[in-house]
Design an enzyme around this catalytic site. Structure first.
Site, short mmCIF file in Angstrom:
data_model
loop_
_atom_site.label_atom_id
_atom_site.label_comp_id
_atom_site.label_asym_id
_atom_site.label_seq_id
_atom_site.Cartn_x
_atom_site.Cartn_y
_atom_site.Cartn_z
N LYS A 38 0.85 -1.20 0.00
CA LYS A 38 0.00 0.00 0.00
C LYS A 38 0.89 1.25 0.00
O LYS A 38 2.09 1.16 0.30
CB LYS A 38 -0.92 -0.01 1.22
CG LYS A 38 -0.19 0.04 2.55
CD LYS A 38 -1.12 -0.28 3.72
CE LYS A 38 -0.37 -0.25 5.03
NZ LYS A 38 -1.16 -0.82 6.15
N ARG A 134 -10.73 0.04 15.72
CA ARG A 134 -10.68 1.01 14.62
C ARG A 134 -11.68 0.52 13.57
O ARG A 134 -12.72 1.12 13.39
CB ARG A 134 -9.23 1.05 14.10
CG ARG A 134 -8.88 2.20 13.25
CD ARG A 134 -7.41 2.16 12.90
NE ARG A 134 -7.00 0.91 12.26
CZ ARG A 134 -5.80 0.66 11.76
NH1 ARG A 134 -4.86 1.59 11.82
NH2 ARG A 134 -5.52 -0.48 11.20
N TYR A 258 16.91 29.39 9.33
CA TYR A 258 15.70 30.08 9.79
C TYR A 258 15.63 30.10 11.31
O TYR A 258 15.83 29.06 11.97
CB TYR A 258 14.45 29.37 9.27
CG TYR A 258 14.16 29.59 7.81
CD1 TYR A 258 13.86 30.87 7.32
CD2 TYR A 258 14.15 28.53 6.92
CE1 TYR A 258 13.57 31.06 5.98
CE2 TYR A 258 13.85 28.72 5.58
CZ TYR A 258 13.57 29.98 5.12
OH TYR A 258 13.28 30.17 3.80
N MET A 306 12.67 24.04 3.10
CA MET A 306 11.88 23.32 2.10
C MET A 306 12.77 22.50 1.17
O MET A 306 12.43 21.36 0.82
CB MET A 306 11.03 24.30 1.29
CG MET A 306 10.06 23.59 0.35
SD MET A 306 9.08 24.71 -0.65
CE MET A 306 7.99 25.43 0.56
#
Ligand SMILES: *Cc1c(COP(=O)(O)O)cnc(C)c1O
Length: 363
Positions: A38, A134, A258, A306
């Protein structure tokens, strides 16, 4: 068009994948094993993974019809299990035409299947909720669902399945409890059973049954804490690698990146590698997250951007623009990066960005 020059790529080691699948089979020798592919084969490329395992695998498991159709359209003829079953009754026609096997995990799915008139008999896995809470039928509903399916002429072979919530905690009694609840719900019925994910294949042999469902272990990662003896044979299947694109020397007190999260304590050689959170590198990687330059371990310093990360090159021999940087692979286990980023290797692999080329090697 020229080949892309950005150095970032994910190399996929298909020989290691085959080795890991064989290891899963060796640990549960009486069971057949559905290789779980998957989410694009946990980010490795579902079609390439299924083709590499085609001669070995007893079948494949995916999350939904779209994922199954991708495999069928690439020529995979093995049994394919839909782990969440169908999401609407109209999908049963596709299941029928493509020869898929579907999970039944709620009463609605059961009603849809019982009302269907497929061209051939549908094989179904009945999912029981043994404690994950679930999806899955309640244990008290299992016998009636099984009887209805057995009586229906359009239904083929049946398997009973359940899923563990805590199989990655080898000392925890919850898994034994789930096995007991599953066994009680099935009573004396003679029906093939499937409980074991990777953690249970490795740590809970009493759960192996007739079918196992190995996922993360075929991608070379142990879901268990520490160094489990059954997991040491697993080999990494993905190397995420890039290269240095910038190098500078900073004085004590200078911040990096940053927000100035990292501040140099001593004269520091800082390298930049072309990989960032848009590629799937975890933005929450802490200062100190391991990374390798020229095969030597060092650490991330400063926030992940990024498209770039910043590294400490102090003490790294021969660091130059273009030097190879391994984010995870044989030198840096994906589990270590995951731990340093408050996540799991599953998320690192499935989060590989679309702009990262997958390079399949080894078969
Ligand atoms: C994803 C999944 C698996 C595989 O789990 P791993 O921990 O990757 O081995 C097995 N069974 C079900 C139902 C799943 O959804």
């Amino acid at each position: 068009m020229n080949a892309p020059a950005r150095p970032l790529r994910a190399r996929i080691h298909l020989d290691a994948l085959i080795h890991n699948y064989r290891h899963a089979k060796r640990l549960a020798p009486a069971a057949r094993a559905l290789a779980v592919v998957k989410a694009n084969g946990y980010g490795h490329g579902a079609v390439a993974v299924a083709r590499a395992l085609a001669d070995e695998a007893d079948g494949f498991a995916v999350a939904c019809v779209d994922e199954a159709m991708e495999l069928r359209e690439s020529g995979i003829r093995h049994p394919i299990l839909l782990l969440e079953g169908v999401f609407a009754p109209h999908e049963i026609a596709l299941v029928d035409r493509a020869g898929l096997t579907t999970v039944i995990h709620n009463r609605e799915q059961l009603d849809w299947i019982l009302a269907a008139r497929p061209a051939r008999r549908l094989d179904c896995w009945i999912k029981l909720d043994s404690g994950m809470h679930r999806v899955g039928l309640a244990p008290d509903d299992f016998a009636a669902a099984h009887a209805a399916l057995t009586a229906a002429p359009q239904i083929g072979e049946l398997v009973a399945m359940s899923h563990f919530a805590r199989a990655d905690e080898p000392e925890h009694p919850y898994t034994e409890r789930q096995i007991a609840i599953f066994g009680q719900a099935l009573g004396g019925l003679r029906i093939p059973r499937s409980l074991a994910n990777s953690a249970a294949i490795l740590a809970w042999p009493q759960s192996h049954g007739e079918w196992t469902r190995p996922g993360i272990m075929i991608y070379g990662v142990s879901p268990l804490p520490g160094a489990h003896p059954q997991a040491t044979a697993l080999r990494p299947t993905m190397t995420l690698e890039s290269a240095l694109i910038s190098i500078r020397d900073l004085a004590p007190g200078e911040p990096v990146g940053y927000g100035g999260r990292f501040v140099c304590e001593r004269p520091t050689r800082v390298g930049v590698a072309a990989v960032g959170y848009a590629d799937g590198y975890p933005r929450h990687a802490r200062d100190g997250t391991p990374v390798a330059v020229n095969g030597q371990r060092t650490r991330i310093i400063g926030r992940v951007s990024m498209d770039m990360i910043t590294l400490d090159l102090t003490g790294i021999a021969d660091a130059h623009i273009g030097a190879p940087v391994e984010l995870w692979g044989a030198t840096i286990p994906a589990n270590e990066v995951a731990q340093a980023s408050d996540t799991i290797a599953y998320q690192l692999f499935t989060g590989i960005g679309r702009r990262v080329p997958l390079i399949h090697e080894g078969v």
